[in-house]
Write an enzyme that holds these catalytic residues in place. Structure first.
Site, PDB file in Angstrom:
ATOM      1  N   HIS A 129       0.869  -1.176   0.000  1.00 52.41           N
ATOM      2  CA  HIS A 129       0.000   0.000   0.000  1.00 52.41           C
ATOM      3  C   HIS A 129       0.913   1.235   0.000  1.00 52.41           C
ATOM      4  O   HIS A 129       2.004   1.190   0.573  1.00 52.41           O
ATOM      5  CB  HIS A 129      -0.837  -0.043   1.278  1.00 52.41           C
ATOM      6  CG  HIS A 129      -1.918   0.980   1.370  1.00 52.41           C
ATOM      7  ND1 HIS A 129      -1.667   2.278   1.759  1.00 52.41           N
ATOM      8  CD2 HIS A 129      -3.251   0.903   1.138  1.00 52.41           C
ATOM      9  CE1 HIS A 129      -2.805   2.951   1.766  1.00 52.41           C
ATOM     10  NE2 HIS A 129      -3.784   2.143   1.390  1.00 52.41           N
ATOM     11  N   ASP A 205       3.035  -4.434   8.117  1.00 56.26           N
ATOM     12  CA  ASP A 205       1.820  -3.653   7.908  1.00 56.26           C
ATOM     13  C   ASP A 205       0.640  -4.593   8.113  1.00 56.26           C
ATOM     14  O   ASP A 205       0.343  -5.433   7.263  1.00 56.26           O
ATOM     15  CB  ASP A 205       1.830  -3.063   6.496  1.00 56.26           C
ATOM     16  CG  ASP A 205       0.526  -2.329   6.170  1.00 56.26           C
ATOM     17  OD1 ASP A 205      -0.387  -2.339   7.015  1.00 56.26           O
ATOM     18  OD2 ASP A 205       0.442  -1.760   5.067  1.00 56.26           O
ATOM     19  N   GLN A 208      -4.565  -4.840   7.021  1.00 57.35           N
ATOM     20  CA  GLN A 208      -5.581  -5.786   6.540  1.00 57.35           C
ATOM     21  C   GLN A 208      -5.602  -7.070   7.353  1.00 57.35           C
ATOM     22  O   GLN A 208      -6.645  -7.713   7.471  1.00 57.35           O
ATOM     23  CB  GLN A 208      -5.329  -6.132   5.064  1.00 57.35           C
ATOM     24  CG  GLN A 208      -5.517  -4.963   4.102  1.00 57.35           C
ATOM     25  CD  GLN A 208      -6.936  -4.457   4.043  1.00 57.35           C
ATOM     26  OE1 GLN A 208      -7.893  -5.199   4.313  1.00 57.35           O
ATOM     27  NE2 GLN A 208      -7.102  -3.200   3.698  1.00 57.35           N
ATOM     28  N   LYS A 231     -10.577  -0.307  10.343  1.00 60.72           N
ATOM     29  CA  LYS A 231     -10.748  -1.492   9.506  1.00 60.72           C
ATOM     30  C   LYS A 231     -11.085  -2.721  10.349  1.00 60.72           C
ATOM     31  O   LYS A 231     -11.222  -3.821   9.834  1.00 60.72           O
ATOM     32  CB  LYS A 231      -9.474  -1.764   8.706  1.00 60.72           C
ATOM     33  CG  LYS A 231      -9.157  -0.683   7.666  1.00 60.72           C
ATOM     34  CD  LYS A 231      -7.959  -1.079   6.838  1.00 60.72           C
ATOM     35  CE  LYS A 231      -7.300   0.090   6.149  1.00 60.72           C
ATOM     36  NZ  LYS A 231      -8.005   0.540   4.942  1.00 60.72           N
ATOM     37  N   CYS A 373      -4.620   2.504  -3.738  1.00 56.86           N
ATOM     38  CA  CYS A 373      -3.366   3.010  -3.159  1.00 56.86           C
ATOM     39  C   CYS A 373      -2.246   2.000  -3.315  1.00 56.86           C
ATOM     40  O   CYS A 373      -1.434   1.808  -2.396  1.00 56.86           O
ATOM     41  CB  CYS A 373      -3.535   3.383  -1.691  1.00 56.86           C
ATOM     42  SG  CYS A 373      -4.740   4.660  -1.427  1.00 56.86           S
TER      43      CYS A 373
HETATM   44  C1  LIG Z   1      -2.419  -2.819   3.524  1.00 59.83           C
HETATM   45  C2  LIG Z   1      -2.759  -1.444   4.001  1.00 59.83           C
HETATM   46  N1  LIG Z   1      -1.830  -0.715   4.618  1.00 59.83           N
HETATM   47  C3  LIG Z   1      -2.088   0.517   5.089  1.00 59.83           C
HETATM   48  C4  LIG Z   1      -3.316   1.096   4.943  1.00 59.83           C
HETATM   49  C5  LIG Z   1      -3.524   2.484   5.444  1.00 59.83           C
HETATM   50  O1  LIG Z   1      -4.507   2.545   6.403  1.00 59.83           O
HETATM   51  P1  LIG Z   1      -5.030   3.967   6.884  1.00 59.83           P
HETATM   52  O2  LIG Z   1      -5.581   4.639   5.668  1.00 59.83           O
HETATM   53  O3  LIG Z   1      -6.075   3.661   7.890  1.00 59.83           O
HETATM   54  O4  LIG Z   1      -3.878   4.691   7.449  1.00 59.83           O
HETATM   55  C6  LIG Z   1      -4.327   0.371   4.309  1.00 59.83           C
HETATM   56  C7  LIG Z   1      -5.667   0.942   4.135  1.00 59.83           C
HETATM   57  O5  LIG Z   1      -6.128   1.408   3.152  1.00 59.83           O
HETATM   58  C8  LIG Z   1      -4.031  -0.926   3.825  1.00 59.83           C
HETATM   59  O6  LIG Z   1      -4.970  -1.640   3.197  1.00 59.83           O
END
Ligand SMILES: Cc1ncc(COP(=O)(O)O)c(C=O)c1O
Lengths: 415, 166
Positions: A129, A205, A208, A231, A373
């Site tokens: 991401h 990370d 998910q 999430k 993203c």
């Molecule tokens: C794999 C992953 N990492 C990081 C994020 C970032 O999360 P947030 O937008 O809550 O900071 C997301 C969410 O879109 C994600 O799916």
């Protein structure tokens, strides 16, 4: 002895989520966008409302009763979240941030800037991401670190053939435990074990994975773990960085301000100890209370039960889409199996993801069109956008059936 | 599904399936301009050949959703061969058809560097738009307005660049 939770009954669970009673375009809402942000059950909403109605005060400041209680609730949330991910020292190792993105930026800007210099190697993957990519790219631009990437294979899995060569000389490895595009559950323990062998620290990370899998930081082999409350049935505005205490204790502050200091003069400041060192300013208190309630909810349902439910529903969806729409609709990512979670990125023949999502909206079906993203991954897959349907504890077969009904109509409109 | 039918009119789908003036022109003599919608990844590349104050040829390349691509195709058919003055007039009428809603979205409008000053919505002469009027259904779907205006913003940017250069 803790009671063994019953198998998950989505029909019962759905009643806990007020938003699922909404209708859109005169149809019941079919929420399949939880990978973007999940819905909140009543206990989470109630805990936050109760907090504001009966307790609210700033934390770590006042001596009056409600301020004491607010502090106790906030610190209690920290310990609860820590226990949920198997943190050995929840009190000192859980940092509340704004979201997973800020948690990852904290690692890069605090640990990274203090420990990395020009030429040092950080290993990421092609499926990250942007929040686990852009902060590292910025550090590469500013400091001159070298970034290497674990490639993604044709099935949407990480290709680890060259793992040892890629890790050679690396200082840090930062990988997503579960892809927000492909639904791939990555073999994190294998990667972190190799990373540690090469002397690299590991960042995971979990944005998910934490909402959908059993999480244990030791089993993951993580030195840092980042995730977001919104999430995992919690509120927006709060995320978590867990870090091993020795590492956190040696890291400089990220943001400066109130609450993160031991002492300040006009010449210098002495930072507080971790985790408070990393929590400048008034933290998201009500959100921490909401996150704690979300953790309680997930625990009560049972993470193992959640895994079982979502895996079965993912298998149902992949099979049904393959059977009914196999000719026109591709789903990226690994086939049904132990490393496949409920994120379904759809590519509908030559119809753009935006148009697919627009038609689905008329059926009340909420999916997310776009690049999610993860633009480098999208170019790797050879598409500019996908329509992503993602599964959570409140989804059931009927949601998938409506998704398929909508997808079938895409063919009617664009036939 | 009446809403969907209003959005995806037959003319729009036709231009999406068989886009007119597809491709690129050699630059120079043509002028090349790109439009990009970071929200959904829609992309349009226009090649403009302006001779003696007339848009003698236009080609459209890029990729994206049915609305952005058909809008580019419809636009190219409507402006090709017209004088720059006529083209700008048509742009104004088209944007008026879209503008009420676009104005409310323009805070994060990063598709082009050009900002339209907020204007009072004027009654739009749909008849003067011909086939373009088919895109009218888009205004009911505010998120998609940017898809529809993408190539038009790129066209204005291209014409502005040409005007500045000469
Ligand atoms: C794999 C992953 N990492 C990081 C994020 C970032 O999360 P947030 O937008 O809550 O900071 C997301 C969410 O879109 C994600 O799916």
């Amino acid at each position: 002895m803790t009671p063994v939770p019953e198998p998950l009954d989505a029909e019962v669970i759905r009643k806990d989520f007020p938003l699922l009673a909404q209708r859109v375009h005169d149809r019941p809402i079919v929420y399949l966008d939880s990978a973007s942000s999940s819905l909140q059950p009543r206990p989470v909403l109630a805990a936050m409302e109760r907090y504001y109605e009966s307790t609210h005060a700033n934390v770590h400041r006042g001596v009056y009763a409600t301020a004491e209680e607010a502090t106790a609730l906030y610190e209690g949330a920290r310990r609860k979240v820590g226990r949920f991910i198997g943190a050995p020292d929840p009190r000192h190792e859980v940092i509340f941030t704004k979201n997973a993105t800020e948690a990852l930026n904290l690692v890069v800007n605090s640990w990274g800037r203090a420990n990395l210099k020009r030429g040092d190697v950080v290993v990421l993957t092609e499926m990250e991401h942007h929040s686990n990519l852009v902060p590292w790219l910025a550090l590469a631009q500013n400091v001159g670190i070298e970034l290497r990437y674990l490639p993604v294979d044709g099935q949407g899995r990480l290709d680890l053939c060259d793992l040892d060569r890629i890790l050679d000389g690396a200082s840090a490895v930062s990988v997503s435990a579960m892809s927000n595009v492909l639904g791939t559950i990555n073999p994190v323990p294998l990667i972190t074990e190799a990373a540690h062998r090469h002397g690299a620290i590991t960042v995971v990370d979990g944005a998910q994975s934490v909402p959908h899998l059993v999480t244990d930081v030791a089993a993951l082999g993580a030195d840092f773990l980042a995730f977001s409350a919104h999430k995992m049935l919690g509120p927006t505005g709060i995320g978590v960085l867990w870090g091993r205490r020795e590492l956190l204790d040696a890291m400089p502050p990220f943001l400066g301000g109130g609450g993160m200091i031991l002492d300040v003069t006009l010449e210098r400041f002495t930072p507080a100890e971790a985790p408070w060192r990393f929590e400048a300013g008034t933290p998201p208190i009500a959100e921490a209370v909401g996150l704690a309630a979300a953790v309680d909810y997930l625990d009560a349902v049972g993470m193992e039960q959640i895994v079982t439910h979502e895996r079965a529903l993912t298998a149902y969806a992949l099979t049904a889409i393959g059977d009914r729409l196999g000719e026109v609709c591709r789903v990226f990512g690994p086939p049904v199996g132990g490393d496949r979670a409920g994120v379904l990125s759809l590519d509908y023949r030559d119809v753009h993801a935006h148009d697919v999502a627009q038609v689905l909206d008329q059926f009340g079906v909420c999916v997310r069109p776009g690049h999610h993203c993860a633009k480098p991954l999208m170019s790797r897959l050879g598409v500019s956008a996908t329509a992503r349907a993602s599964i959570d504890i409140y989804n059931d077969d009927s949601d998938i059936d409506t998704l398929i009904e909508g997808l079938t109509h895409v063919g009617t409109v664009f036939g | 599904m009446p809403d969907l039918e209003e959005l995806y009119r037959e003319i729009i789908l036709d231009h999406y399936r068989s886009p007119r003036n597809r491709g690129e022109l050699p630059t120079p003599p043509a002028h090349r301009v790109e439009g990009f919608n970071p929200l959904c990844g829609d992309e349009v590349v226009l090649s403009l050949e302006v001779v003696d104050g007339t848009l003698r040829d236009i080609k459209v390349a890029g990729s994206g959703c049915s609305i952005s691509q058909s809008s580019g195709s419809l636009m190219s058919a409507a402006v090709k061969g017209k004088s720059i003055t006529e083209v700008r007039e048509l742009v104004a009428v088209f944007k008026a058809m879209m503008s009420v809603h676009e104005a409310s979205l323009s805070d994060d409008d990063r598709t082009t560097g050009t900002e339209d000053p907020p204007t009072e919505p004027e009654p739009v002469d749909l008849a003067s738009l011909g086939e373009l009027a088919a895109l009218q259904g888009v205004v009911k779907f505010p998120v998609r307005i940017k898809c529809a205006t993408l190539s038009w913003n790129a066209l204005v940017q291209g014409l502005d660049e040409l005007a500045k250069a000469s």
